[in-house]
Every structure is written in C-alpha cells, then in structure tokens.
Enzyme design. Structure first.
Site, PDB file in Angstrom:
ATOM      1  N   ARG A  81       0.652  -1.279  -0.049  1.00 21.71           N
ATOM      2  CA  ARG A  81       0.076  -0.054   0.094  1.00 21.71           C
ATOM      3  C   ARG A  81       0.874   1.342  -0.068  1.00 21.71           C
ATOM      4  NH1 ARG A  81      -1.984   2.860   4.126  1.00 21.71           N
ATOM      5  NH2 ARG A  81      -1.662   1.371   5.539  1.00 21.71           N
ATOM      6  N   TYR A 139     -18.632  13.442 -17.104  1.00 23.64           N
ATOM      7  CA  TYR A 139     -19.085  12.329 -16.578  1.00 23.64           C
ATOM      8  C   TYR A 139     -19.963  12.592 -15.372  1.00 23.64           C
ATOM      9  CZ  TYR A 139     -18.226   7.736 -14.471  1.00 23.64           C
ATOM     10  OH  TYR A 139     -18.438   6.411 -13.829  1.00 23.64           O
ATOM     11  N   ASP A 155      -9.343  14.922 -17.725  1.00 25.21           N
ATOM     12  CA  ASP A 155      -9.909  13.605 -17.898  1.00 25.21           C
ATOM     13  C   ASP A 155      -9.557  13.486 -19.496  1.00 25.21           C
ATOM     14  OD1 ASP A 155     -11.206  11.236 -18.509  1.00 25.21           O
ATOM     15  OD2 ASP A 155     -12.558  11.623 -16.869  1.00 25.21           O
ATOM     16  N   LYS A 178     -11.038   1.713 -19.417  1.00 27.09           N
ATOM     17  CA  LYS A 178     -11.513   1.612 -20.733  1.00 27.09           C
ATOM     18  C   LYS A 178     -10.566   1.218 -21.785  1.00 27.09           C
ATOM     19  CE  LYS A 178     -15.074   3.942 -19.108  1.00 27.09           C
ATOM     20  NZ  LYS A 178     -14.848   3.961 -17.471  1.00 27.09           N
TER      21      LYS A 178
END
Length: 373
Positions: A47, A99, A170, A195
């Site tokens: 992490r 979005y 974006d 995507k």
C-alpha cells in the site's frame, strides 16, 4: 534498460514499457500478488511502496503521457485523489457536460461546503480563460462524455492562473495516443484504465499522470492514505491490454468515422455528434488539438426515449451495456442514468469496437429501421 519513451514511437512504447531487460527475467510483466516484502529492500508494504506489477502500468502510462504516473483502484479513485488536494473553500470550474461520477462528486463536496463550483460550456474558450484567473481547480474533460465536445486545451492550459492552481484533464476518451494534456501545460492528466488501456471490459483501474514532482508525491500519498490501491490482477490485465491499444484504437476509429457518416444521413437519426464530422460544433478545435477523433459516437434517435430504448434492445452484435473503449461495441441511452438530466432523452452513446464495420452497420441499420413508424 528499456528505451526511453522519447526515443520510441508510442506504438513501440506500448509494447516494450514495463518489461525487464535483465537476463533470465520473465519476458512479460509478472503478476506479483504480494502485500508485504522482506524488510531491508526497496519495499516493505505494497500500500505504501507499490508492487512491480503496479509500477509496470505506471511506467507504461507515464511514458505515453510524458510524465510520471500513479495507478489507482479505478478512474474515480484517481479523480478523487485530485480533488483531495483542494483546500477548504476552493473554487472549482467544471464543464457543462462531463461524466456523471465527477458531477456527483463535485455536487456532494459543494453541499458540504468543501468548494464552490462554476460551470462553463466546454466550447466557451474565453469563459475558460477568464475562469482560470480565480480557480483553484480547472477540471476539463475532452472530448466530453457523452456530448463529445472538444476543449481548446492549448489556449486554456496557457491561460494565466493563480499560483498553485491545478488544471486537470480527463483524457479517457482521447487516450494518450490522440492527446497529451501535459504537453499543453496541464498539471495532471487522468485515464480510466478500465476503458481503452485495459480494452477488454475485465478490470477497474485508473491512472493519474503529472510532470509536477510535488503533485506526484501528493497523489501517491493520497492513494496511500485513502487505500485506493490498484489490484494486482487488474494492473497485470491493464498492462497486457495496453500492448494492443494502438491497433485497437486505429481500427475502431476507422469504423467510428464510417458509422458516423452513415448515421448522419439515416432517416431514423435526428442528430449525430462525432468530432470527426464537419458538422460537429467543435470540429475545428478537434482538428487542431487531437491526433484522432476517437471511437465514441453520440446520436439522437427520432421518436424519443422509447424509440432509443428499442434500438438498444434490437441490436445483436452491438451489446446493450455501459462503459466503453473495449474490443466489443456497446451502446446505451445515457439519459436513463441518474444525474444525466441535461441530455436529450433519445441520445445513444455508441462505443465502437474492433468488429467488422459492415457487420456493425448492418446491425445498427436494422435496429434503427425497425424503430421507424
């Protein structure tokens, strides 16, 4: 050592990035499902310190975007990490079309008093330049989802802005192959690796890339503290999928242009939005700032929402599903999704895959013809 991305064409970088050149190393990026490591080396806990699999994805995307990348559990996790950098009471500028996940995140923060919000039409370049003077975060999405507006990133990123202000783009619809926001002067470029990078509808991941070293450290710290780490399998799949992204994008863009031109003259279609069409409101800007027009088409079906829903039900090769950027073509009525009230009720968003263009057209044409009275 791998060649530096500036010495390779993007198509070659996609194939070689993240691979080891050490004798005896695996040719492909290994899947390293480790949470902790023996103390005394580069890593102790994934992490905080990452894994070789995450780093391969970050090297690949960072090189494409001409910056340094941080991988996240999803595109929204990457987006949230950018907003995590804002101080209380910050001024955010958001496009009129974006979005719905971003719109929802911004609205929720505004309701709690975390920031104020100004909306600007994506095509209104003077409005964006003016907004840059007072904004703490300029959030752009280009092409936009789903109206496919194209922002003049060159002018907006070059506009004067207050010290410390962030310009975030974006870049999911364009991909780093069609547009590199950091080259225009953006602070950070974001990709939903779900995507086009992954390209096979089988993972969730996001990547944020910046050339600002301090901002990179801030994003990495946000990922660490929020626990928004990418999965090992997802990172592995994203790297493997990205190897063919240039080929997939080229094929899908060719088909998208052909379909958009046919849809534009179809009697069952009222309006087509595709940046490659001269009729598109921001076509001139798209020609200047994009290297390709993308694989997404939005179009309005005559007959309203019921007719559009019927078209989605009647296609066979084109799947009635959400998301985009994969090998298979998908289509959905976007106004049916909560938070999309600004959209025409009959708007369909079509993500064109790598199937044969003629097969796609027969499928689409048949469904549209059946929707006509």
């Amino acid at each position: 050592m791998n060649p530096h991305p500036t010495h390779l064409h993007p198509n070659s970088w996609l194939v070689t990035a993240g691979r080891s050149s050490e004798p005896g190393a695996s040719l492909n990026v290994p899947l390293v499902p480790a949470s902790n490591f023996i103390i005394g080396g580069k890593r102790e806990y994934s992490r905080d310190d990452g894994t070789p699999t995450w780093e391969a994805l970050e090297e690949l995307v960072g090189g494409l975007e001409s910056g340094r990348a941080v991988a996240f559990a999803s595109g929204m996790a990457a987006i949230a990490a950018v907003f995590d950098q804002l101080h209380a009471g910050a001024a955010v500028v958001l496009p009129d079309d974006c979005y719905q996940g971003v719109a929802g995140l911004v609205a929720a923060g505004a309701e709690r008093g975390r920031w104020s919000v100004r909306r600007v039409a994506l095509h209104d370049t003077p409005g964006w330049v003016d907004a840059c003077r007072s904004a703490d975060l300029v959030w752009l999405e280009s092409p936009s989802n789903p109206l496919l507006g194209v922002a003049d990133l060159e002018a907006i990123c070059a506009a004067p802005r207050k010290p410390g202000a962030v310009v975030a783009v974006d870049n999911t619809f364009a991909t780093p192959l069609n547009q590199r926001p950091l080259d225009f002067g953006a602070t950070v470029s974001l990709q939903s690796a779900t995507k086009f990078i992954g390209g096979h509808s089988d993972l969730l991941a996001g990547v944020a890339t910046t050339s600002d070293e301090a901002f990179w450290h801030a994003l990495k710290k946000s990922r660490e503290l929020r626990g928004a780490t990418p999965g090992t399998l997802e990172s592995f799949l994203a790297v493997r999928g990205a190897r063919t992204m240039a080929l997939r994008l080229e094929r899908s863009q060719q088909s998208a242009m052909a379909l958009a031109e046919r849809l534009a003259v179809h009697p069952a279609v009222e309006l087509v939005r595709y940046p490659g069409l001269e009729s598109h409101p921001t076509h001139a800007t798209a020609r200047r700032v994009l290297k390709g027009y993308g694989t997404i088409i939005s179009f309005d079906v005559r007959g309203g929402a019921a007719a559009a829903d019927a078209v989605c039900r009647r296609t066979g090769l084109i799947r009635h599903a959400t998301s985009l950027g994969a090998v298979e073509s998908t289509m959905e009525r976007r106004a049916a999704i909560p938070g999309q009230g600004h959209l025409p009720p009959s708007l369909l968003r079509l993500s064109v895959g790598i199937e044969d263009a003629e097969d796609l057209w027969r499928d689409l044409d048949s469904a549209l013809a059946a929707s006509m009275p």
